[in-house]
Design a protein around this motif. Structure first.
Motif: not given
Length: 343
Positions: A61-72
């Protein structure tokens, strides 16, 4: 497994069938094998299983490391769905979204021998980097890829055959706007998120479609970051316009954090929600029901999104044709919205 088979009084093949959930094992036999597994403390050897099956039972799983609700929330949902299907998850977090960084993360997964990859791609740069990589395993991108402008693809690159899945952000914003118009508001201001994000563009498109369907010419949305601070600044401007009798009586915020900032600004100016201005958010974050007033918002079904991601990878591994998936969100009506005050 040979020890388990001996204790249970069954064949090695029967133990394998129980471990793999085959339906062809009688209930009594299955219970006997499970008891032997517990008695012996047996655990599968994942490395041995990978050698035997040519499958690692691992998803990257690749994620942007954002703490925002949607990606997390999407990351958590994918991990839970993978675990439910007997898969492990290996996560790569990107701080920069250039093609080189993305390809490095994807190559890392190839070296691990993952069975498939899920890419949480909230904005153009991430999706473009994925599209230029030719992966030998199924890749599911969490984004509305068909809405991606051609300019987002790196010059000279060849798009890869990726699958995509996303919550229908456009439908959610359209439903929220129609809700406000249905209450009697003549116009709806949109305080939008950054327009290099797929979700922000789709939400703006849904808001615009709902207004145009009612014969209302949409003004340009106010574009911000996703932060409550930006929502507060937009709310201050909105409050001054409302006090002057020039502002709209309803606002659709691009997410719940923007809505939170708007609520604070309206409260500071002495305006009441929803009597003077109705406010709708997007996401239904934890605590949205306890804003003052409780926030009407669009709830994203992240558990369903995660399950779809994993199901699409596994279906592709089985040779099935997988269609693009769009998941319907839900409008949650609370007390931050109501009919406009009559003059």
């Amino acid at each position: 497994m040979a020890d388990v088979a001996a204790v249970a009084g069954v064949s090695h093949q029967t133990v394998s069938r129980v471990l793999n959930g085959h339906a062809s094992v009688r209930g009594e036999t299955r219970e006997r094998v499970q008891e032997a597994i517990e008695q012996l403390g047996y655990r599968r050897n994942s490395a041995a299983r990978a050698l035997a099956t040519s499958r690692s039972a691992t998803l990257g799983v690749v994620t942007t490391g954002s703490a925002l609700f949607g990606p997390t929330s999407t990351l958590i949902a994918v991990e839970e769905a993978a675990r439910d299907r007997g898969y492990f998850v290996s996560v790569a977090t990107l701080r920069t979204y250039d093609t080189s960084s993305m390809h490095q993360a994807l190559e890392h997964f190839m070296a691990q021998g993952v069975d498939g990859i899920v890419v949480i791609a909230p904005h153009d740069d991430v999706a473009a980097a994925v599209e230029s990589f030719r992966a030998p395993v199924p890749v599911v991108v969490v984004a509305a890829l068909e809405e991606r402008p051609e300019s987002a693809l790196a010059p000279g690159s060849t798009p890869s055959a990726t699958m995509s899945v996303a919550v229908d952000q456009r439908a959610g914003a359209r439903a929220a706007t129609e809700h406000l118009l249905g209450l009697g508001h003549a116009d709806v201001l949109h305080v939008a998120g950054p327009q290099d994000w797929f979700d922000a563009r789709e939400r703006a498109a849904g808001w615009r479609e709902a207004l145009e369907a009612r014969g209302v010419v949409p003004a340009r949305p106010r574009t911000c970051s996703w932060s409550a601070k930006d929502g507060y600044q937009a709310g201050r401007d909105l409050a001054e316009a409302v006090v002057a009798g020039e502002g709209p009586t309803a606002v659709l915020a691009g997410n719940d954090q923007l809505a939170l900032g708007i609520l604070r600004a309206l409260w500071e100016r002495g305006l009441r929600v929803p009597d003077d201005v109705s406010v709708v958010g997007f996401d239904d974050v934890a605590g949205a029901a306890y804003f003052v007033p409780p926030l009407t918002t669009v709830r994203q079904p992240f558990a369903t999104l995660g399950a779809h991601c994993v199901a699409m990878v596994l279906a592709s591994l089985s040779g099935e044709t997988v269609a693009v998936e769009r998941i319907e969100p839900e409008l949650v009506v609370r007390s931050s919205t109501g009919p406009p005050r009559r003059p």
